[in-house]
Design a protein around this motif. Sequence first.
Motif, PDB file in Angstrom:
ATOM      1  N   TYR A   1       0.812  -1.233   0.000  1.00  0.00           N
ATOM      2  CA  TYR A   1       0.000   0.000   0.000  1.00  0.00           C
ATOM      3  C   TYR A   1       0.841   1.278   0.000  1.00  0.00           C
ATOM      4  N   VAL A   2       2.149   1.149   0.192  1.00  0.00           N
ATOM      5  CA  VAL A   2       3.017   2.303  -0.089  1.00  0.00           C
ATOM      6  C   VAL A   2       3.838   2.039  -1.350  1.00  0.00           C
ATOM      7  N   ASN A   3       3.436   1.059  -2.144  1.00  0.00           N
ATOM      8  CA  ASN A   3       4.214   0.690  -3.333  1.00  0.00           C
ATOM      9  C   ASN A   3       3.256   0.578  -4.514  1.00  0.00           C
ATOM     10  N   VAL A   4       3.033  -0.608  -5.003  1.00  0.00           N
ATOM     11  CA  VAL A   4       2.216  -0.782  -6.209  1.00  0.00           C
ATOM     12  C   VAL A   4       0.772  -0.306  -5.996  1.00  0.00           C
ATOM     13  N   LEU A   5       0.287  -0.348  -4.750  1.00  0.00           N
ATOM     14  CA  LEU A   5      -1.073   0.134  -4.478  1.00  0.00           C
ATOM     15  C   LEU A   5      -1.063   1.500  -3.791  1.00  0.00           C
ATOM     16  N   GLY A   6       0.114   2.130  -3.792  1.00  0.00           N
ATOM     17  CA  GLY A   6       0.231   3.471  -3.211  1.00  0.00           C
ATOM     18  C   GLY A   6       0.737   4.438  -4.263  1.00  0.00           C
ATOM     19  N   MET A   7       1.567   5.362  -3.831  1.00  0.00           N
ATOM     20  CA  MET A   7       2.014   6.431  -4.718  1.00  0.00           C
ATOM     21  C   MET A   7       2.643   5.948  -6.017  1.00  0.00           C
ATOM     22  N   PRO A   8       3.596   4.980  -5.970  1.00  0.00           N
ATOM     23  CA  PRO A   8       4.212   4.590  -7.251  1.00  0.00           C
ATOM     24  C   PRO A   8       3.197   4.006  -8.226  1.00  0.00           C
ATOM     25  N   GLY A   9       2.306   3.188  -7.708  1.00  0.00           N
ATOM     26  CA  GLY A   9       1.260   2.623  -8.572  1.00  0.00           C
ATOM     27  C   GLY A   9       0.348   3.703  -9.123  1.00  0.00           C
ATOM     28  N   GLN A  10      -0.051   4.633  -8.264  1.00  0.00           N
ATOM     29  CA  GLN A  10      -0.909   5.735  -8.714  1.00  0.00           C
ATOM     30  C   GLN A  10      -0.207   6.570  -9.781  1.00  0.00           C
ATOM     31  N   THR A  11       1.074   6.823  -9.533  1.00  0.00           N
ATOM     32  CA  THR A  11       1.820   7.640 -10.479  1.00  0.00           C
ATOM     33  C   THR A  11       1.833   6.992 -11.857  1.00  0.00           C
ATOM     34  N   ALA A  12       2.178   5.694 -11.881  1.00  0.00           N
ATOM     35  CA  ALA A  12       2.234   4.985 -13.160  1.00  0.00           C
ATOM     36  C   ALA A  12       0.858   4.928 -13.814  1.00  0.00           C
ATOM     37  N   PHE A  13      -0.137   4.577 -13.044  1.00  0.00           N
ATOM     38  CA  PHE A  13      -1.486   4.375 -13.581  1.00  0.00           C
ATOM     39  C   PHE A  13      -2.087   5.694 -14.091  1.00  0.00           C
ATOM     40  N   TYR A  14      -2.060   6.723 -13.252  1.00  0.00           N
ATOM     41  CA  TYR A  14      -2.691   7.987 -13.653  1.00  0.00           C
ATOM     42  C   TYR A  14      -1.879   8.726 -14.704  1.00  0.00           C
ATOM     43  N   GLY A  15      -0.563   8.665 -14.577  1.00  0.00           N
ATOM     44  CA  GLY A  15       0.275   9.331 -15.579  1.00  0.00           C
ATOM     45  C   GLY A  15       0.016   8.757 -16.968  1.00  0.00           C
ATOM     46  N   LEU A  16      -0.063   7.430 -17.035  1.00  0.00           N
ATOM     47  CA  LEU A  16      -0.363   6.789 -18.321  1.00  0.00           C
ATOM     48  C   LEU A  16      -1.766   7.158 -18.800  1.00  0.00           C
ATOM     49  N   GLU A  17      -2.742   7.062 -17.904  1.00  0.00           N
ATOM     50  CA  GLU A  17      -4.141   7.304 -18.292  1.00  0.00           C
ATOM     51  C   GLU A  17      -4.374   8.750 -18.698  1.00  0.00           C
ATOM     52  N   MET A  18      -3.863   9.680 -17.869  1.00  0.00           N
ATOM     53  CA  MET A  18      -4.260  11.077 -18.010  1.00  0.00           C
ATOM     54  C   MET A  18      -3.403  11.842 -19.010  1.00  0.00           C
ATOM     55  N   ILE A  19      -2.181  11.415 -19.209  1.00  0.00           N
ATOM     56  CA  ILE A  19      -1.308  12.124 -20.151  1.00  0.00           C
ATOM     57  C   ILE A  19      -0.887  11.210 -21.302  1.00  0.00           C
ATOM     58  N   GLY A  20      -0.510   9.991 -20.967  1.00  0.00           N
ATOM     59  CA  GLY A  20       0.035   9.094 -21.989  1.00  0.00           C
ATOM     60  C   GLY A  20      -0.981   8.636 -23.015  1.00  0.00           C
ATOM     61  N   ASN A  21      -2.200   8.413 -22.579  1.00  0.00           N
ATOM     62  CA  ASN A  21      -3.264   7.973 -23.485  1.00  0.00           C
ATOM     63  C   ASN A  21      -2.793   6.838 -24.400  1.00  0.00           C
ATOM     64  N   PRO A  22      -2.339   5.725 -23.813  1.00  0.00           N
ATOM     65  CA  PRO A  22      -1.722   4.661 -24.623  1.00  0.00           C
ATOM     66  C   PRO A  22      -2.751   3.886 -25.440  1.00  0.00           C
ATOM     67  N   LYS A  23      -2.361   3.553 -26.654  1.00  0.00           N
ATOM     68  CA  LYS A  23      -3.245   2.763 -27.526  1.00  0.00           C
ATOM     69  C   LYS A  23      -2.474   1.537 -28.022  1.00  0.00           C
ATOM     70  N   ALA A  24      -3.170   0.412 -28.083  1.00  0.00           N
ATOM     71  CA  ALA A  24      -2.543  -0.831 -28.537  1.00  0.00           C
ATOM     72  C   ALA A  24      -1.839  -0.585 -29.868  1.00  0.00           C
ATOM     73  N   GLY A  25      -0.652  -1.121 -29.997  1.00  0.00           N
ATOM     74  CA  GLY A  25       0.107  -0.965 -31.226  1.00  0.00           C
ATOM     75  C   GLY A  25       1.086   0.203 -31.190  1.00  0.00           C
ATOM     76  N   GLU A  26       0.929   1.087 -30.214  1.00  0.00           N
ATOM     77  CA  GLU A  26       1.885   2.185 -30.090  1.00  0.00           C
ATOM     78  C   GLU A  26       3.159   1.691 -29.389  1.00  0.00           C
ATOM     79  N   THR A  27       4.159   2.565 -29.388  1.00  0.00           N
ATOM     80  CA  THR A  27       5.444   2.237 -28.770  1.00  0.00           C
ATOM     81  C   THR A  27       5.742   3.243 -27.665  1.00  0.00           C
ATOM     82  N   ILE A  28       6.172   2.724 -26.517  1.00  0.00           N
ATOM     83  CA  ILE A  28       6.547   3.585 -25.394  1.00  0.00           C
ATOM     84  C   ILE A  28       8.007   3.343 -25.059  1.00  0.00           C
ATOM     85  N   TYR A  29       8.694   4.421 -24.662  1.00  0.00           N
ATOM     86  CA  TYR A  29      10.034   4.276 -24.101  1.00  0.00           C
ATOM     87  C   TYR A  29       9.989   4.727 -22.646  1.00  0.00           C
TER      88      TYR A  29
END
Lengths: 348, 348
Positions: free
Chosen positions: B132-160
Amino acid sequence: MAPTTNGSATFNEVPERSVHNNTIAYNKTSIDIDDVALDGGILAKTLYLSIDPHMRLWMNDTKDAATGPGYDLGKPIWGIGLASVVRSDKEGVSPGDIIYVQIYPFQEYNILSADTPLRVIHPEPGVPLSAYVNVLGMPGQTAFYGLEMIGNPKAGETIYVSAGAGTVGSLVAQLAKAKGLKVIASAGSNDKVEVMKRMGVDVAFNYKTADVADVLVKEGPIDIYWDHIGGPQLEAAIGACNLYARIIVCGALLAFNGAPSHHVKNLAEILYKRLRVQGFMYWEAEVEVEGHSGNPAKFINTLTPLVKSGKIHWTEQVFDGIESANRAIVTALTGVGNGKVVIKVADP
Amino acid sequence: MAPTTNGSATFNEVPERSVHNNTIAYNKTSIDIDDVALDGGILAKTLYLSIDPHMRLWMNDTKDAATGPGYDLGKPIWGIGLASVVRSDKEGVSPGDIIYVQIYPFQEYNILSADTPLRVIHPEPGVPLSAYVNVLGMPGQTAFYGLEMIGNPKAGETIYVSAGAGTVGSLVAQLAKAKGLKVIASAGSNDKVEVMKRMGVDVAFNYKTADVADVLVKEGPIDIYWDHIGGPQLEAAIGACNLYARIIVCGALLAFNGAPSHHVKNLAEILYKRLRVQGFMYWEAEVEVEGHSGNPAKFINTLTPLVKSGKIHWTEQVFDGIESANRAIVTALTGVGNGKVVIKVADP
C-alpha cells in the motif's frame, strides 16, 4: 479560346539559412480556362494567398514527416489559398463559389482534383474577403483553438504572449483579454508596443529593451505562455510559470531561421511545476486528428460578430500579384512588417 | 503510563549537492500514548514510511511554491506514511484502522490534527501491507494515472520508459505492455536489464553501454516517453518521437542531484511534431486538482487483482527502523538499489 497566362511562385533554391531574393521565382505557363479537362475536379482562380512563417520549414532539404512534405524545386510552392470557382465537375461546388484550400499551389489558376480538401466559404456582408485568410482563417483558428484546447484560460489568470503584435499573437492577446485574463505581451519595437496597448494589452513591452524575465517576475507569475519564439523567451516564461501552467508552443521563429539552439536551463521545472508544454499548429484546427481537431462552427460563430462589429483588431499587409511572393515571404519571416502577410492575386 | 520513546528522522543539514551521511539524524523524544491530548485528532503508530527520490527537493534551501514547502532544520522530515490508529477523536477513524497519509512526519508516533488529509486503507487478504506504499500506493498511482491522463496509450503504439527497472518505471512498463504497446525500457546495469526482460519488456537495454538515440532510431519511433531522467535522455526521446507523441515528465534525477543542466537542442520539435510534454507527480493522483485528479476506485479495482494474482511484478527494499532513514534516502537517490525503498517501523 486563346490560352491565358498562368503565373506561379516556384521553389527555385534551397535557402542556406535565411530566405533571400532568389529563393522563390516567378514563372509563367499558360492554361486554357474554357477547355482544360477537369477530370471530376475544379478549375480555381486564385484570389488571396496566405504567407506564413512556417512555410520556411518546407524549404528545408530534409523531407521530414514531422514538418510535413517539403516543396519541390522547380514546382510551385503551396500554402493556404482563397479562390473562386471558374468551372466545376465536383458535386457541391459551383462556379462563383469562394473556396478555402489548405494545400493550394501558388499559381493564378489551379485544377484541383476532386479529392482536394477544401471548404466553401460564405462571405458575410461587411467582412472583407481577406479576413478569411486572416482572423477568420488559419491565424484566427490557431489563436482560438490553441487557447481553447491547450490554454484553458480562466478569468483572473495571467497570460504572456510573445510576438504579441503579430498576426496570431495579437488575436491571442485580444481573445484572452475578452476572457478576463491579465495580458502581458511583448514585441520587438516601440511602435508594436503602442499597437499592443491600443488593443488593450495590460502590460506591453519591447523585449529588445526590457528583460523578459524581469518583466515576468514583476507582472507574473503566469498561468499561460503563448510561445512564438522559443529559446530565451521560453526559458524566462518557464521560470515565471505558476503550478499547472500551460505553454502553447505555436512558433519557433529562432529555429525557423536556423539560429543556434538556446540552452534552456530550467526544463526540470516542467516537473516541479507540473507544466503542460504542447506544440500546436493550424493543421490541428482544420484537419481531423484525434484529440486535436477543433469545432469550426464554434470558431466561426464566435469570431464573425467580433470582426463585423470591429471589436477585434486585425491587420494585414497586402502584396500585389503572385510576382511578389518572394518579397512577401521575406517580410513574413523577418517580422519587420506590421500585420499578416497576404498576396492579393485577383478579385473574384 | 510511563512515556514511550518516540524516535524521529530529523532534518539535520541542508546538503550541498548529494545527500550524505549526516543529512538526516535520528532523534528521540517521548510520548505518553495513553494520555496525550488529541484535540479532535488521531494518535497514529507508524508502520511503513515511503522513501522517494523527490524528497531531495524538500531539502533545498529555497522554499519554492512549485516543489512544495521544504523541510525545517531540526524537525522531522515527512513524506508518505502508513500507520495504525492507536486512539482517535475523529469521526470515521477508529483504533486499529490502517491509514495512508500523504504528508506524514517521520516519527514512530504522531498526533495528526483532525484536518490532516488521510485515507483509511482496507487491506486485501493476500496482499502484504507494504504494497500500500508501493504498487497500491504512490508509485502505482503515479504509473497508472500518468499513463491514463497524459500518456493515453493505444494498442500498437510504442513507449520508451527510462529507469524502467525502477519502482514507477517497472509499473509503467508492465501496464503499457498489458495495454498492447511495444515497450522499450532502459536502466543503468545489466542486472536491471535482466529484470526488465523478465517483466516482459520488449527491448531492454543498458543506457550506460548503448546509445539511447541509436536504440530509439532502431526500435522507434515512439508515441510515449516516460521521463525519469531529463537532459540527454529527454533529448534522445524528443528526437525519436512520432507526431502527437506524449512525454510524461515524472522525474528529473539529474536535476534532483544537482547535475548541471544539459542543453536539450531539439526543443523546436515540440512544435514540429506537436508534442505534449507534461510534468506529473503523485500529488495530482491523490489531491483534488482540476484536470489533474485521478479516479481512485478505478485505480484500486484495476491494480488489486493484478497484485493478488501475482501478474504484476513489484519489488521493495525494506530498511528496518526509523534510525535507517538517512541510509534509505541515499539508496533511493543514488538508484543503486533494486526496488522501492521503504522503512518498516513497526507491525500493526
